[in-house]
Design a protein around this motif. Sequence first.
Motif, PDB file in Angstrom:
ATOM      1  N   GLY A  48       0.787  -1.219   0.000  1.00 56.48           N
ATOM      2  CA  GLY A  48       0.000   0.000   0.000  1.00 56.48           C
ATOM      3  C   GLY A  48       0.819   1.269   0.000  1.00 56.48           C
ATOM      4  O   GLY A  48       0.264   2.364  -0.145  1.00 56.48           O
ATOM      5  N   LYS A  49       2.135   1.140   0.167  1.00 56.10           N
ATOM      6  CA  LYS A  49       3.001   2.309   0.152  1.00 56.10           C
ATOM      7  C   LYS A  49       3.833   2.314  -1.127  1.00 56.10           C
ATOM      8  O   LYS A  49       4.273   1.280  -1.593  1.00 56.10           O
ATOM      9  N   ARG A  50       4.070   3.523  -1.644  1.00 54.78           N
ATOM     10  CA  ARG A  50       4.823   3.730  -2.878  1.00 54.78           C
ATOM     11  C   ARG A  50       4.164   2.975  -4.032  1.00 54.78           C
ATOM     12  O   ARG A  50       3.016   3.230  -4.341  1.00 54.78           O
ATOM     13  N   GLY A  51       4.844   2.039  -4.655  1.00 56.03           N
ATOM     14  CA  GLY A  51       4.226   1.233  -5.702  1.00 56.03           C
ATOM     15  C   GLY A  51       3.696   2.043  -6.865  1.00 56.03           C
ATOM     16  O   GLY A  51       4.451   2.694  -7.591  1.00 56.03           O
ATOM     17  N   PHE A  52       2.374   2.026  -7.043  1.00 57.51           N
ATOM     18  CA  PHE A  52       1.731   2.582  -8.232  1.00 57.51           C
ATOM     19  C   PHE A  52       2.031   4.065  -8.428  1.00 57.51           C
ATOM     20  O   PHE A  52       2.428   4.495  -9.517  1.00 57.51           O
ATOM     21  N   THR A  53       1.837   4.881  -7.387  1.00 60.04           N
ATOM     22  CA  THR A  53       2.060   6.314  -7.563  1.00 60.04           C
ATOM     23  C   THR A  53       3.532   6.621  -7.809  1.00 60.04           C
ATOM     24  O   THR A  53       3.856   7.506  -8.615  1.00 60.04           O
ATOM     25  N   CYS A  54       4.425   5.891  -7.151  1.00 62.31           N
ATOM     26  CA  CYS A  54       5.863   6.056  -7.416  1.00 62.31           C
ATOM     27  C   CYS A  54       6.170   5.704  -8.866  1.00 62.31           C
ATOM     28  O   CYS A  54       6.927   6.396  -9.545  1.00 62.31           O
ATOM     29  N   GLY A  55       5.555   4.625  -9.359  1.00 59.76           N
ATOM     30  CA  GLY A  55       5.753   4.229 -10.746  1.00 59.76           C
ATOM     31  C   GLY A  55       5.265   5.290 -11.722  1.00 59.76           C
ATOM     32  O   GLY A  55       5.899   5.542 -12.753  1.00 59.76           O
ATOM     33  N   LEU A  56       4.126   5.926 -11.397  1.00 62.57           N
ATOM     34  CA  LEU A  56       3.613   6.990 -12.256  1.00 62.57           C
ATOM     35  C   LEU A  56       4.584   8.163 -12.327  1.00 62.57           C
ATOM     36  O   LEU A  56       4.896   8.668 -13.410  1.00 62.57           O
ATOM     37  N   TRP A  57       5.066   8.598 -11.171  1.00 58.78           N
ATOM     38  CA  TRP A  57       6.004   9.723 -11.166  1.00 58.78           C
ATOM     39  C   TRP A  57       7.275   9.377 -11.923  1.00 58.78           C
ATOM     40  O   TRP A  57       7.821  10.208 -12.655  1.00 58.78           O
ATOM     41  N   THR A  58       7.745   8.153 -11.765  1.00 52.87           N
ATOM     42  CA  THR A  58       8.937   7.728 -12.499  1.00 52.87           C
ATOM     43  C   THR A  58       8.686   7.789 -14.004  1.00 52.87           C
ATOM     44  O   THR A  58       9.551   8.237 -14.778  1.00 52.87           O
ATOM     45  N   LEU A  59       7.504   7.351 -14.423  1.00 57.22           N
ATOM     46  CA  LEU A  59       7.136   7.422 -15.838  1.00 57.22           C
ATOM     47  C   LEU A  59       7.121   8.872 -16.327  1.00 57.22           C
ATOM     48  O   LEU A  59       7.687   9.184 -17.386  1.00 57.22           O
ATOM     49  N   PHE A  60       6.486   9.759 -15.564  1.00 54.56           N
ATOM     50  CA  PHE A  60       6.397  11.157 -15.985  1.00 54.56           C
ATOM     51  C   PHE A  60       7.786  11.772 -16.148  1.00 54.56           C
ATOM     52  O   PHE A  60       8.075  12.444 -17.143  1.00 54.56           O
ATOM     53  N   HIS A  61       8.635  11.546 -15.150  1.00 52.98           N
ATOM     54  CA  HIS A  61       9.987  12.116 -15.209  1.00 52.98           C
ATOM     55  C   HIS A  61      10.795  11.512 -16.365  1.00 52.98           C
ATOM     56  O   HIS A  61      11.543  12.222 -17.041  1.00 52.98           O
ATOM     57  N   ALA A  62      10.652  10.210 -16.571  1.00 53.86           N
ATOM     58  CA  ALA A  62      11.418   9.545 -17.627  1.00 53.86           C
ATOM     59  C   ALA A  62      10.981  10.015 -19.008  1.00 53.86           C
ATOM     60  O   ALA A  62      11.815  10.258 -19.890  1.00 53.86           O
ATOM     61  N   VAL A  63       9.671  10.163 -19.219  1.00 55.86           N
ATOM     62  CA  VAL A  63       9.167  10.651 -20.504  1.00 55.86           C
ATOM     63  C   VAL A  63       9.679  12.067 -20.758  1.00 55.86           C
ATOM     64  O   VAL A  63      10.131  12.394 -21.865  1.00 55.86           O
ATOM     65  N   ALA A  64       9.625  12.911 -19.738  1.00 58.01           N
ATOM     66  CA  ALA A  64      10.106  14.285 -19.894  1.00 58.01           C
ATOM     67  C   ALA A  64      11.597  14.319 -20.201  1.00 58.01           C
ATOM     68  O   ALA A  64      12.053  15.128 -21.022  1.00 58.01           O
ATOM     69  N   ALA A  65      12.350  13.437 -19.569  1.00 55.80           N
ATOM     70  CA  ALA A  65      13.805  13.426 -19.754  1.00 55.80           C
ATOM     71  C   ALA A  65      14.205  12.986 -21.158  1.00 55.80           C
ATOM     72  O   ALA A  65      15.230  13.415 -21.685  1.00 55.80           O
ATOM     73  N   GLN A  66      13.388  12.116 -21.769  1.00 52.49           N
ATOM     74  CA  GLN A  66      13.735  11.571 -23.078  1.00 52.49           C
ATOM     75  C   GLN A  66      13.073  12.313 -24.236  1.00 52.49           C
ATOM     76  O   GLN A  66      13.274  11.959 -25.394  1.00 52.49           O
ATOM     77  N   ALA A  67      12.289  13.345 -23.933  1.00 55.31           N
ATOM     78  CA  ALA A  67      11.581  14.074 -24.986  1.00 55.31           C
ATOM     79  C   ALA A  67      12.546  14.943 -25.791  1.00 55.31           C
ATOM     80  O   ALA A  67      13.582  15.374 -25.301  1.00 55.31           O
ATOM     81  N   GLU A  68      12.182  15.180 -27.033  1.00 56.40           N
ATOM     82  CA  GLU A  68      12.868  16.184 -27.834  1.00 56.40           C
ATOM     83  C   GLU A  68      12.253  17.544 -27.497  1.00 56.40           C
ATOM     84  O   GLU A  68      11.086  17.632 -27.091  1.00 56.40           O
TER      85      GLU A  68
END
Length: 213
Positions: A48-68
Amino acid sequence: GTTGITAGKVNNSDLDPDHLEQGWQLCGTPWVDYGERGWRSCRGTWPGKRGFTCGLWTLFHAVAAQAEDEDAASDLHILHATVSTFFDCDECRKHFEQIPVNPEDLVNRQSVQLWWWRTHNNVNRRVKSFEDRLQDGDPAFPKVQWPSPAECPSCRLPKRPRAFLQRRVPSPLQPEQSEDDLAQPAEEEEVWDFGEVASFLKGYYSPASSHGR
């Protein structure tokens, strides 16, 4: 057929999640396999801690980092609309939607990365206030303003005291303060070096790095 996306909003009446899940797989991996593997860098101390929401934030940051640069603003709009449409926590979603996206946040990849970083810290600040009150935070992963001084010593400038009267001004982005809070001495406000933060984010979410927050 229609994509269900118009003017930055997603019309979820046009989407069938079950059909989407059956017809599309992330990296060709069956969805059940992810459940069996569990979380890795986003694993909490207890269920119930971290998991899904942590994964979402990681996705958001990773997409932003790899964008042109030319695609970064569009990527932010799509992810923003996805959260606004699909995130189940109404209160969380409304708080997220109140955080402004200004023209200067959409200039290039770096500005979009900094927007996600500021927004993540804003949400962490709000969640921390709840966890402190309810005493139900994950002790191994307390909500902090990230990156920590240990992770990025150059990301912060010397702190400055926050004006007492300023702390009384209501803000839609901050949790309400009690009279007891307002009676405390003025806290120190963190001051960031945005250039150093941008450099840190670039390295942290580079293709050669694998992190979860």
